[in-house]
Write a protein that holds these residues in place. Sequence first.
Motif, PDB file in Angstrom:
ATOM      1  N   VAL A 122       0.840  -1.194   0.000  1.00 12.20           N
ATOM      2  CA  VAL A 122       0.000   0.000   0.000  1.00 12.20           C
ATOM      3  C   VAL A 122       0.875   1.245   0.000  1.00 12.20           C
ATOM      4  O   VAL A 122       1.914   1.287   0.661  1.00 12.20           O
ATOM      5  CB  VAL A 122      -0.952   0.000   1.224  1.00 12.20           C
ATOM      6  N   LYS A 123       0.481   2.243  -0.777  1.00 14.42           N
ATOM      7  CA  LYS A 123       1.224   3.504  -0.840  1.00 14.42           C
ATOM      8  C   LYS A 123       0.853   4.366   0.353  1.00 14.42           C
ATOM      9  O   LYS A 123      -0.313   4.481   0.709  1.00 14.42           O
ATOM     10  CB  LYS A 123       0.904   4.244  -2.135  1.00 14.42           C
ATOM     11  N   SER A 124       1.860   4.967   0.979  1.00 18.39           N
ATOM     12  CA  SER A 124       1.588   5.849   2.107  1.00 18.39           C
ATOM     13  C   SER A 124       1.321   7.261   1.603  1.00 18.39           C
ATOM     14  O   SER A 124       1.374   7.543   0.397  1.00 18.39           O
ATOM     15  CB  SER A 124       2.762   5.859   3.087  1.00 18.39           C
ATOM     16  N   ILE A 125       1.105   8.167   2.534  1.00 13.82           N
ATOM     17  CA  ILE A 125       0.860   9.566   2.190  1.00 13.82           C
ATOM     18  C   ILE A 125       2.167  10.349   2.083  1.00 13.82           C
ATOM     19  O   ILE A 125       2.180  11.499   1.658  1.00 13.82           O
ATOM     20  CB  ILE A 125      -0.070  10.204   3.241  1.00 13.82           C
ATOM     21  N   VAL A 126       3.294   9.708   2.456  1.00 13.88           N
ATOM     22  CA  VAL A 126       4.591  10.397   2.502  1.00 13.88           C
ATOM     23  C   VAL A 126       5.426  10.059   1.271  1.00 13.88           C
ATOM     24  O   VAL A 126       5.972   8.949   1.162  1.00 13.88           O
ATOM     25  CB  VAL A 126       5.363  10.017   3.781  1.00 13.88           C
ATOM     26  N   GLY A 127       5.527  10.969   0.346  1.00 11.58           N
ATOM     27  CA  GLY A 127       6.431  10.823  -0.786  1.00 11.58           C
ATOM     28  C   GLY A 127       6.379   9.473  -1.460  1.00 11.58           C
ATOM     29  O   GLY A 127       5.328   9.001  -1.889  1.00 11.58           O
ATOM     30  N   ASN A 128       7.543   8.819  -1.537  1.00 12.01           N
ATOM     31  CA  ASN A 128       7.632   7.508  -2.196  1.00 12.01           C
ATOM     32  C   ASN A 128       7.572   6.349  -1.193  1.00 12.01           C
ATOM     33  O   ASN A 128       7.855   5.210  -1.543  1.00 12.01           O
ATOM     34  CB  ASN A 128       8.920   7.408  -3.024  1.00 12.01           C
ATOM     35  N   VAL A 129       7.227   6.642   0.056  1.00 12.07           N
ATOM     36  CA  VAL A 129       7.176   5.591   1.081  1.00 12.07           C
ATOM     37  C   VAL A 129       5.947   4.711   0.871  1.00 12.07           C
ATOM     38  O   VAL A 129       4.841   5.198   0.644  1.00 12.07           O
ATOM     39  CB  VAL A 129       7.136   6.200   2.493  1.00 12.07           C
ATOM     40  N   CYS A 130       6.158   3.398   0.926  1.00 14.10           N
ATOM     41  CA  CYS A 130       5.048   2.454   0.867  1.00 14.10           C
ATOM     42  C   CYS A 130       5.216   1.438   1.987  1.00 14.10           C
ATOM     43  O   CYS A 130       6.252   1.371   2.642  1.00 14.10           O
ATOM     44  CB  CYS A 130       4.957   1.778  -0.491  1.00 14.10           C
ATOM     45  N   HIS A 131       4.157   0.654   2.216  1.00 18.58           N
ATOM     46  CA  HIS A 131       4.174  -0.338   3.284  1.00 18.58           C
ATOM     47  C   HIS A 131       3.717  -1.681   2.732  1.00 18.58           C
ATOM     48  O   HIS A 131       2.613  -1.791   2.191  1.00 18.58           O
ATOM     49  CB  HIS A 131       3.267   0.086   4.435  1.00 18.58           C
ATOM     50  N   THR A 132       4.576  -2.666   2.863  1.00 17.64           N
ATOM     51  CA  THR A 132       4.184  -4.037   2.546  1.00 17.64           C
ATOM     52  C   THR A 132       3.540  -4.633   3.784  1.00 17.64           C
ATOM     53  O   THR A 132       4.107  -4.579   4.878  1.00 17.64           O
ATOM     54  CB  THR A 132       5.405  -4.873   2.133  1.00 17.64           C
ATOM     55  N   LEU A 133       2.337  -5.171   3.606  1.00 17.28           N
ATOM     56  CA  LEU A 133       1.633  -5.867   4.676  1.00 17.28           C
ATOM     57  C   LEU A 133       1.775  -7.351   4.414  1.00 17.28           C
ATOM     58  O   LEU A 133       1.438  -7.825   3.318  1.00 17.28           O
ATOM     59  CB  LEU A 133       0.167  -5.461   4.708  1.00 17.28           C
ATOM     60  N   ILE A 134       2.273  -8.069   5.384  1.00 15.65           N
ATOM     61  CA  ILE A 134       2.642  -9.458   5.141  1.00 15.65           C
ATOM     62  C   ILE A 134       2.005 -10.373   6.191  1.00 15.65           C
ATOM     63  O   ILE A 134       1.973 -10.057   7.374  1.00 15.65           O
ATOM     64  CB  ILE A 134       4.182  -9.598   5.139  1.00 15.65           C
ATOM     65  N   GLU A 135       1.444 -11.486   5.713  1.00 13.42           N
ATOM     66  CA  GLU A 135       0.818 -12.477   6.576  1.00 13.42           C
ATOM     67  C   GLU A 135       1.597 -13.784   6.456  1.00 13.42           C
ATOM     68  O   GLU A 135       1.632 -14.398   5.392  1.00 13.42           O
ATOM     69  CB  GLU A 135      -0.634 -12.690   6.148  1.00 13.42           C
ATOM     70  N   LYS A 136       2.240 -14.192   7.552  1.00  6.71           N
ATOM     71  CA  LYS A 136       3.075 -15.394   7.503  1.00  6.71           C
ATOM     72  C   LYS A 136       2.784 -16.330   8.673  1.00  6.71           C
ATOM     73  O   LYS A 136       3.662 -17.051   9.141  1.00  6.71           O
ATOM     74  CB  LYS A 136       4.551 -15.009   7.455  1.00  6.71           C
ATOM     75  N   THR A 137       1.523 -16.330   9.118  1.00  3.52           N
ATOM     76  CA  THR A 137       1.131 -17.165  10.251  1.00  3.52           C
ATOM     77  C   THR A 137       1.417 -18.637  10.003  1.00  3.52           C
ATOM     78  O   THR A 137       1.810 -19.376  10.915  1.00  3.52           O
ATOM     79  CB  THR A 137      -0.376 -16.977  10.544  1.00  3.52           C
ATOM     80  N   ASN A 138       1.226 -19.068   8.758  1.00  6.00           N
ATOM     81  CA  ASN A 138       1.380 -20.487   8.423  1.00  6.00           C
ATOM     82  C   ASN A 138       2.714 -20.799   7.750  1.00  6.00           C
ATOM     83  O   ASN A 138       2.862 -21.861   7.135  1.00  6.00           O
ATOM     84  CB  ASN A 138       0.227 -20.941   7.525  1.00  6.00           C
ATOM     85  N   TYR A 139       3.665 -19.873   7.861  1.00  4.01           N
ATOM     86  CA  TYR A 139       4.971 -20.081   7.234  1.00  4.01           C
ATOM     87  C   TYR A 139       5.996 -20.474   8.291  1.00  4.01           C
ATOM     88  O   TYR A 139       6.109 -19.818   9.336  1.00  4.01           O
ATOM     89  CB  TYR A 139       5.426 -18.826   6.496  1.00  4.01           C
TER      90      TYR A 139
END
Length: 449
Positions: free
Chosen positions: A155-172
């Motif tokens: 997801v793209k944040s509101i700050v410049g080129n900063v983005c956030h990867t949201l990761i789900e690894k409960t079963n990894y």
Amino acid sequence: MAVFLSRLHHVSLHVSNAEKIANELVSKFKFDLFAARLTDKSKQFAFRKGAAVFVVNERPSKSRVGLNEGILGLADRYSIDPQRADLEKYKQGNNSLGCLYDLSPLHPVDTVNNVCFEVEDVQRSFKVLRDLGCNFLVPPTTVEDVNGPVTYSVVKSIVGNVCHTLIEKTNYEGVFLPGFDVIEKDWSLGEEDMSCPVTHFDHITYACPRKTTHQVMGWYEKVFGFQRFFIDSNEDVDEGFVINQEGIGLRLTAMEYWKCSKAGIALPFAGKKEPDCKFVIAESLPEQGRNQVDTFLEQHRAPGIQHIGLYTKNIVSTAHTMAEAGVQFSSPPPAYYTQLGKQQEIEEAGHSPQMLAQHGILLDTDLHQDPLSQRASSESKRHLLQVFTKPIFSENTFFLELIERRGATGFGEGNIKALWQSVQAYMENERVDRQEPQGSSKTAQTALS
């Protein structure tokens, strides 16, 4: 309804010369290279020190054949087989030709622009954030290997080129992430480098244009449930922590996400409180002229991540080890250690002014002690120690900070002026050395508008 985060998973760097940054992280900053993904289209390296994980990404071009060979040499040195991380090892979505768990930004300079968080349910997070109007750069995508599946979105944040990867690894059950080839080493032992005991990311600081702090704070509160964290107990709720004197025009406002996890998201490590990572927003004030926030905005060509604080259990040992390995630190004005009361403050905290001065380390005592600690011995007073490195990219943009906390939870309000003066002095020397043209201030003003 906000998406609540479990913990910070890693921070991504996107650079033109991955081998150079990789070698410096290992040789100078004492991080361990523990995983890599090498394909014809993408080079990604993962480095770890304690719970602090950097992923260095490079998308090679045809003109960088020699560099690619150098990266393969780096992989050989650490016993990584590039073929194992390439084909038929895992299933993934439509981002197979680019950076896995990320998106390669079309940015003109090296940048640190992705802060990856673990969440309980990526699909649910995607629906919530989409309803809030968030812009997704990568939709929910599942990657899988023999250790299980991982689902992520960006997801793209509101700050410049900063983005956030949201990761789900409960079963990894793997060491890092599917698609990455892992160096054969038992990471469960939790071996600690006693000469350089960095344990986690303490805080991440954004450099933002003037008068954007409230907008940034509002976005993170609405989207991720961040809460305000006061740098100083007397700071103004609306104005933040402001220094507007002696050539420094700076506004700092902080926020945190760990306490927000009380809303029902279980932490990945049962029974263990993960260290929280605070976010700090820095913006310059016009009255005192141009400073390093403006320099960042000009040379980075967008708002973004200016520095990251690395928490260490022993800042003197860590700074000494890194300095011996070639890390350069920004030194405060020499008068810092001789100013009225500072030498006594350092000694009462149990430190040597000469030892701290050797590496430019600053100490700040928490002035807002509780009555019990005030009656205790002087050495038990809460304090913290800090020092900044010089920029690690060719531009005067991103740098690192070492921080050791002895009970203090803020950011050293008594140190901020000296810290930023040390960085400012370095920036000014660089400007003179490069003989910036007279019109550069106009360029900076354009970049901020």
